[in-house]
Motif scaffolding. Sequence first.
Motif, PDB file in Angstrom:
ATOM      1  N   THR A  88      -4.090  -4.805  -1.337  1.00  0.00           N
ATOM      2  CA  THR A  88      -2.682  -4.424  -1.203  1.00  0.00           C
ATOM      3  C   THR A  88      -2.534  -3.085  -0.485  1.00  0.00           C
ATOM      4  N   GLY A  89      -3.492  -2.175  -0.700  1.00  0.00           N
ATOM      5  CA  GLY A  89      -3.434  -0.883  -0.035  1.00  0.00           C
ATOM      6  C   GLY A  89      -3.683  -0.956   1.455  1.00  0.00           C
ATOM      7  N   ARG A  90      -4.228  -2.086   1.931  1.00  0.00           N
ATOM      8  CA  ARG A  90      -4.554  -2.235   3.350  1.00  0.00           C
ATOM      9  C   ARG A  90      -3.704  -3.307   4.035  1.00  0.00           C
ATOM     10  N   LEU A  91      -2.617  -3.723   3.411  1.00  0.00           N
ATOM     11  CA  LEU A  91      -1.739  -4.729   4.002  1.00  0.00           C
ATOM     12  C   LEU A  91      -0.574  -4.070   4.733  1.00  0.00           C
ATOM     13  N   GLU A  92      -0.345  -4.507   5.957  1.00  0.00           N
ATOM     14  CA  GLU A  92       0.733  -3.970   6.795  1.00  0.00           C
ATOM     15  C   GLU A  92       2.099  -4.153   6.151  1.00  0.00           C
ATOM     16  N   GLN A  93       2.275  -5.249   5.394  1.00  0.00           N
ATOM     17  CA  GLN A  93       3.575  -5.513   4.797  1.00  0.00           C
ATOM     18  C   GLN A  93       3.961  -4.468   3.746  1.00  0.00           C
ATOM     19  N   PHE A  94       2.976  -3.780   3.196  1.00  0.00           N
ATOM     20  CA  PHE A  94       3.247  -2.757   2.185  1.00  0.00           C
ATOM     21  C   PHE A  94       3.134  -1.339   2.737  1.00  0.00           C
ATOM     22  N   PHE A  95       2.210  -1.136   3.675  1.00  0.00           N
ATOM     23  CA  PHE A  95       1.966   0.201   4.216  1.00  0.00           C
ATOM     24  C   PHE A  95       1.832   0.104   5.737  1.00  0.00           C
ATOM     25  N   LYS A  96       2.774   0.723   6.452  1.00  0.00           N
ATOM     26  CA  LYS A  96       2.744   0.694   7.911  1.00  0.00           C
ATOM     27  C   LYS A  96       1.462   1.352   8.427  1.00  0.00           C
ATOM     28  N   ASP A  97       0.837   0.699   9.406  1.00  0.00           N
ATOM     29  CA  ASP A  97      -0.430   1.203   9.967  1.00  0.00           C
ATOM     30  C   ASP A  97      -1.392   1.541   8.825  1.00  0.00           C
ATOM     31  N   PRO A  98      -1.790   0.538   8.043  1.00  0.00           N
ATOM     32  CA  PRO A  98      -2.436   0.798   6.748  1.00  0.00           C
ATOM     33  C   PRO A  98      -3.775   1.516   6.814  1.00  0.00           C
ATOM     34  N   LEU A  99      -4.489   1.423   7.930  1.00  0.00           N
ATOM     35  CA  LEU A  99      -5.794   2.088   7.999  1.00  0.00           C
ATOM     36  C   LEU A  99      -5.679   3.546   8.437  1.00  0.00           C
ATOM     37  N   LYS A 100      -4.463   3.985   8.737  1.00  0.00           N
ATOM     38  CA  LYS A 100      -4.249   5.394   9.084  1.00  0.00           C
ATOM     39  C   LYS A 100      -4.167   6.214   7.803  1.00  0.00           C
ATOM     40  N   PHE A 101      -4.916   7.315   7.763  1.00  0.00           N
ATOM     41  CA  PHE A 101      -4.898   8.201   6.605  1.00  0.00           C
ATOM     42  C   PHE A 101      -3.684   9.120   6.716  1.00  0.00           C
ATOM     43  N   ASP A 102      -2.674   8.865   5.904  1.00  0.00           N
ATOM     44  CA  ASP A 102      -1.404   9.587   6.019  1.00  0.00           C
ATOM     45  C   ASP A 102      -0.874   9.960   4.637  1.00  0.00           C
ATOM     46  N   PRO A 103      -1.181  11.181   4.165  1.00  0.00           N
ATOM     47  CA  PRO A 103      -0.721  11.598   2.827  1.00  0.00           C
ATOM     48  C   PRO A 103       0.791  11.627   2.668  1.00  0.00           C
ATOM     49  N   ASP A 104       1.523  11.693   3.776  1.00  0.00           N
ATOM     50  CA  ASP A 104       2.986  11.744   3.670  1.00  0.00           C
ATOM     51  C   ASP A 104       3.581  10.453   3.111  1.00  0.00           C
ATOM     52  N   ARG A 105       2.800   9.391   3.030  1.00  0.00           N
ATOM     53  CA  ARG A 105       3.278   8.172   2.369  1.00  0.00           C
ATOM     54  C   ARG A 105       3.658   8.465   0.912  1.00  0.00           C
ATOM     55  N   PHE A 106       3.016   9.493   0.343  1.00  0.00           N
ATOM     56  CA  PHE A 106       3.235   9.812  -1.071  1.00  0.00           C
ATOM     57  C   PHE A 106       4.037  11.109  -1.237  1.00  0.00           C
ATOM     58  N   HIS A 107       4.767  11.485  -0.191  1.00  0.00           N
ATOM     59  CA  HIS A 107       5.677  12.632  -0.308  1.00  0.00           C
ATOM     60  C   HIS A 107       6.684  12.345  -1.420  1.00  0.00           C
ATOM     61  N   PRO A 108       7.077  13.366  -2.187  1.00  0.00           N
ATOM     62  CA  PRO A 108       8.015  13.130  -3.304  1.00  0.00           C
ATOM     63  C   PRO A 108       9.292  12.407  -2.888  1.00  0.00           C
ATOM     64  N   ASP A 109       9.724  12.577  -1.625  1.00  0.00           N
ATOM     65  CA  ASP A 109      10.961  11.934  -1.174  1.00  0.00           C
ATOM     66  C   ASP A 109      10.717  10.570  -0.527  1.00  0.00           C
ATOM     67  N   ALA A 110       9.449  10.188  -0.353  1.00  0.00           N
ATOM     68  CA  ALA A 110       9.143   8.890   0.271  1.00  0.00           C
ATOM     69  C   ALA A 110       9.398   7.768  -0.727  1.00  0.00           C
ATOM     70  N   PRO A 111       9.726   6.559  -0.234  1.00  0.00           N
ATOM     71  CA  PRO A 111       9.911   5.421  -1.145  1.00  0.00           C
ATOM     72  C   PRO A 111       8.631   5.164  -1.940  1.00  0.00           C
ATOM     73  N   LYS A 112       8.797   4.879  -3.211  1.00  0.00           N
ATOM     74  CA  LYS A 112       7.630   4.624  -4.065  1.00  0.00           C
ATOM     75  C   LYS A 112       7.095   3.210  -3.805  1.00  0.00           C
ATOM     76  N   PRO A 113       5.782   3.048  -3.688  1.00  0.00           N
ATOM     77  CA  PRO A 113       5.218   1.707  -3.528  1.00  0.00           C
ATOM     78  C   PRO A 113       5.618   0.815  -4.702  1.00  0.00           C
ATOM     79  N   TYR A 114       6.029  -0.406  -4.407  1.00  0.00           N
ATOM     80  CA  TYR A 114       6.523  -1.304  -5.445  1.00  0.00           C
ATOM     81  C   TYR A 114       5.423  -2.295  -5.839  1.00  0.00           C
ATOM     82  N   TYR A 115       4.697  -1.965  -6.893  1.00  0.00           N
ATOM     83  CA  TYR A 115       3.665  -2.834  -7.457  1.00  0.00           C
ATOM     84  C   TYR A 115       2.652  -3.324  -6.413  1.00  0.00           C
TER      85      TYR A 115
END
Length: 507
Positions: free
Chosen positions: A412-439
């Motif tokens: 799930t952590g490497r699927l494009e449908q959940f994380f855009k460009d999933p193999l890119k290391f991007d800590p901003d995905r978890f910025h406090p204002d970013a949408p929270k991953p849904y399950y």
Amino acid sequence: MAVFSVILGWAAHALVFLLFLGFIAFLGYCLYIKHTHMKYDHIPGPPRESFLFGHLAVFLRASRNDEVVHDTFLKWVQTYGSVYRINVLHNVLLFVTSPEGTKEILMSPKYPKDKLFYSRIFNLFGQRFLGNGLVTAQDHEQWYKQRRIMDPAFSSLYLRGLMGTFNERAEKLMAQLTDVADNKTEVHMLHLVNYVTLDVIAKVAFGVDLDQLKNTSVFPKAIETCLKGMVYYARDSFFELNPKNRPFINEVREACRLLRTTGAQWINDRKTAMQNGDDVPKDILTQIIKSAGKEESMTKEDEELMLDNFVTFFIAGQETTANQLAFCIMELARHPDILEKAKKEVDDVIGMKQEISNEDLGKLIYLSQVLKETLRIYPTAPGTSRDVLEDMVIDGIHIPARVTCFFSSYATGRLEQFFKDPLKFDPDRFHPDAPKPYYCYFPFALGPRSCLGQTFAQMEAKVVMAKLLQRFHFTLLPGQSFDIQDTGTLRPKSGVLCYVRHRNHKN
């Protein structure tokens, strides 16, 4: 001679009869497998390589070729969708990446741990390993009793009191790195962080100082051997049948015995000290023993469960955190811009002070993002499984009862449908204002059976990384692999070979 001939005749008839019974049993087993296929073949999935063995050969090839089987699972998700079927002999495993299905099953206590897998790691090759500890217990009442006993040892108040030990043990790693930086030699970062996490779990959880053994300790090797044995034992049903594997099997048994014998000694020593009224550390082991003593009755099995949990916490508290730290160092070294941003935050929050406080950890927001992103791409415990005992529907697909569902945080952590460009290391995905991953992000699992030690692990990882960023530059040796090694947990195959030098704080 006549009597001998009669006996031979009886023996021949008996052999024919036994062969006939064996044939009937095999035919019955094949019919059962065919029935299983008919029951679940409406669910999409990769073609079986064998009627009898199903997809077993895929797992065997991955183990023997030192491949990451989770990459195959990911490829199948992309081909067959959010729910697909895998067959191994008469067993069916459903691979589920649907967020709604994940939420429904993992968040509910009514779906027990997968009986097939978790019973396989009760022991390894006949030697008790994780037993019925907190991770492996399938009966809800048995698990709940253990969790109730363990909870006080992992309360936020108690964990905040451990900051001194986290700092102290991390300082020992910094001292080693200082020597490395002074001598301008390369360093195997996975080995070093393994030592510090081993020191931490031994000291914080069990009040034992292993520092004097850091270069000769048998524990890291024993843990690695047990985990490697677990992979073979769980995935290769025929591993024990090969005589060539006998030496390794004996190594695994001996490693299990070492961990359990050590645990029994440490637990008994602590109990004796407590009974004698001696001063004892207010560590996790003391908390567990005191809490367990409040139970109405303690049986022999309860005592054995404490030992199961010793092995569980010893391995989980050391191995997975060390692997996360090594992957984090690897990715920061590959991304200088992210590395500099993390250093700046550490400088702003901690400056040059040596003792990091719990309040400081709360302010290291970007470092938290870095650690979360590390676990998205490299979940050191890559998945979990549950038994579904009743019919249900997931993403429009009817799931017949009595099947096992596997949930892969790696996939799930490497699927494009959940994380855009999933193999890119991007800590901003978890910025406090970013949408929270849904399950779709669950490196510590979800729901009531989520990892009890996750806060402990992330506090430890933050302290170690903050001190490392505060004091050192690290660069990767050229030419090394960034591949993953699957030893039950995931670790960097290269070991993360680095050059380390002191930071110049003028800039």
